[in-house]
Design a protein around this motif. Structure first.
Motif, PDB file in Angstrom:
ATOM      1  N   UNK A 133       0.855  -1.190   0.000  1.00 50.10           N
ATOM      2  CA  UNK A 133       0.000   0.000   0.000  1.00 50.10           C
ATOM      3  C   UNK A 133       0.887   1.234   0.000  1.00 50.10           C
ATOM      4  N   UNK A 134       0.495   2.234  -0.779  1.00 51.49           N
ATOM      5  CA  UNK A 134       1.216   3.512  -0.790  1.00 51.49           C
ATOM      6  C   UNK A 134       0.317   4.589  -0.212  1.00 51.49           C
ATOM      7  N   UNK A 135       0.827   5.362   0.742  1.00 52.96           N
ATOM      8  CA  UNK A 135       0.034   6.401   1.379  1.00 52.96           C
ATOM      9  C   UNK A 135       0.866   7.663   1.583  1.00 52.96           C
ATOM     10  N   UNK A 136       0.348   8.777   1.076  1.00 49.22           N
ATOM     11  CA  UNK A 136       0.968  10.083   1.297  1.00 49.22           C
ATOM     12  C   UNK A 136       0.138  10.820   2.336  1.00 49.22           C
ATOM     13  N   UNK A 137       0.733  11.122   3.499  1.00 51.11           N
ATOM     14  CA  UNK A 137      -0.016  11.778   4.569  1.00 51.11           C
ATOM     15  C   UNK A 137      -0.129  13.287   4.386  1.00 51.11           C
ATOM     16  N   UNK A 138       0.521  13.819   3.342  1.00 54.19           N
ATOM     17  CA  UNK A 138       0.377  15.230   2.956  1.00 54.19           C
ATOM     18  C   UNK A 138       0.861  16.203   4.022  1.00 54.19           C
ATOM     19  N   UNK A 139       1.646  15.712   4.977  1.00 52.13           N
ATOM     20  CA  UNK A 139       2.253  16.556   5.997  1.00 52.13           C
ATOM     21  C   UNK A 139       3.652  16.022   6.284  1.00 52.13           C
ATOM     22  N   UNK A 140       4.574  16.883   6.694  1.00 57.06           N
ATOM     23  CA  UNK A 140       5.869  16.373   7.159  1.00 57.06           C
ATOM     24  C   UNK A 140       5.665  15.498   8.392  1.00 57.06           C
ATOM     25  N   UNK A 141       6.547  14.523   8.577  1.00 57.74           N
ATOM     26  CA  UNK A 141       6.414  13.609   9.713  1.00 57.74           C
ATOM     27  C   UNK A 141       6.322  14.347  11.044  1.00 57.74           C
ATOM     28  N   UNK A 142       7.066  15.439  11.196  1.00 55.61           N
ATOM     29  CA  UNK A 142       7.087  16.132  12.489  1.00 55.61           C
ATOM     30  C   UNK A 142       5.805  16.919  12.765  1.00 55.61           C
ATOM     31  N   UNK A 143       4.885  16.943  11.806  1.00 54.98           N
ATOM     32  CA  UNK A 143       3.597  17.614  12.013  1.00 54.98           C
ATOM     33  C   UNK A 143       2.446  16.629  12.175  1.00 54.98           C
ATOM     34  N   UNK A 144       2.718  15.356  11.964  1.00 50.20           N
ATOM     35  CA  UNK A 144       1.655  14.354  12.022  1.00 50.20           C
ATOM     36  C   UNK A 144       1.280  14.021  13.456  1.00 50.20           C
ATOM     37  N   UNK A 145      -0.023  13.864  13.686  1.00 47.49           N
ATOM     38  CA  UNK A 145      -0.556  13.429  14.975  1.00 47.49           C
ATOM     39  C   UNK A 145      -1.315  12.117  14.778  1.00 47.49           C
ATOM     40  N   UNK A 146      -1.721  11.525  15.883  1.00 51.00           N
ATOM     41  CA  UNK A 146      -2.423  10.241  15.819  1.00 51.00           C
ATOM     42  C   UNK A 146      -3.673  10.311  14.939  1.00 51.00           C
ATOM     43  N   UNK A 147      -4.415  11.423  15.014  1.00 53.39           N
ATOM     44  CA  UNK A 147      -5.631  11.553  14.204  1.00 53.39           C
ATOM     45  C   UNK A 147      -5.334  11.495  12.712  1.00 53.39           C
ATOM     46  N   UNK A 148      -4.148  11.964  12.312  1.00 50.71           N
ATOM     47  CA  UNK A 148      -3.796  12.004  10.892  1.00 50.71           C
ATOM     48  C   UNK A 148      -3.537  10.617  10.319  1.00 50.71           C
ATOM     49  N   UNK A 149      -3.140   9.675  11.162  1.00 53.33           N
ATOM     50  CA  UNK A 149      -2.695   8.369  10.658  1.00 53.33           C
ATOM     51  C   UNK A 149      -3.558   7.201  11.123  1.00 53.33           C
ATOM     52  N   UNK A 150      -4.481   7.440  12.035  1.00 52.51           N
ATOM     53  CA  UNK A 150      -5.223   6.333  12.664  1.00 52.51           C
ATOM     54  C   UNK A 150      -5.987   5.484  11.653  1.00 52.51           C
TER      55      UNK A 150
END
Length: 211
Positions: A133-150
């Protein structure tokens, strides 16, 4: 703060900050969305599991009505705002087809543990690699929170709801880390099993044991 909000129960979990597109076709929710559009007020999406509407949900803002069909159905864009707890459900709202609820908004801590979040992201990426699976979270890692990736950690609906009911970012990160520690070995074994099944019936180039 306690207030009344219209509610739109769905069999999903919406997290604060999440973009959600919906197709609206039921008369009660067409009325709800039209009124929210006119008043510029939000509505609530409490999570329904096994035909039961749970007490925790997320307030969402109506961002845009992108299309209105001839029969009044519509496509809309919404964005999750904040988590609420239902204190009382109001099934019969005067002159309304939809229901509502008296809700409050629990204090919600959003301060991450950078080291823990890095471990969570590493686990999610290992999971995605194993599942191709490929997923772009559209934010830098240091800005990601649990809600962004859950939504991308392989949680069941019940687990996603449990995470929604945690009001400290550290708790949510720990929850995701524990889940990934349990699921990654299972996925790895499934991949190994798949490879063994694919090899079955094929010629194998194997070195013999010295006895």
């Amino acid at each position: 703060m306690t207030n009344f909000i219209p509610i739109f129960p769905l069999g999903i979990v919406v997290y604060p900050g999440e973009d959600l597109n919906l197709h609206i076709f039921e008369p009660r929710y067409k009325q709800l969305i039209n009124e929210c559009n006119e008043t510029k007020k939000p509505f609530g999406i409490p999570t329904a599991i096994d035909n039961h509407v749970n007490e925790i949900g997320t307030l969402v803002e109506l961002v845009e009505i992108t299309k209105v069909y001839d029969n009044g159905e519509m496509d809309i864009k919404t964005k999750g705002s904040k988590v609420f707890r239902i204190l009382e459900t109001v099934k019969d709202v005067p002159d309304k087809l939809y229901s509502g609820a008296i809700v409050n908004y629990p204090d919600n801590n959003h301060v991450p543990n950078k080291k823990l979040m890095t471990a969570v992201l590493s686990g999610i990426r290992k999971l995605h690699t194993a599942l191709n699976v490929a997923k772009d979270f559209k934010k830098p890692d240091n800005e990601l929170l649990s809600y962004d990736v859950a939504h991308h950690a392989g949680l069941s609906l019940t687990q996603e709801y449990e995470l929604l009911g945690l009001f400290f970012e550290l708790q949510r990160e720990e929850y995701l880390k524990r889940h990934l520690a349990q699921v990654l070995p299972v996925v790895a074994e499934m991949e190994s099993l798949k490879n063994r099944i694919q090899l079955n019936g094929h010629f194998k180039d194997l070195k013999g044991f010295d006895l």
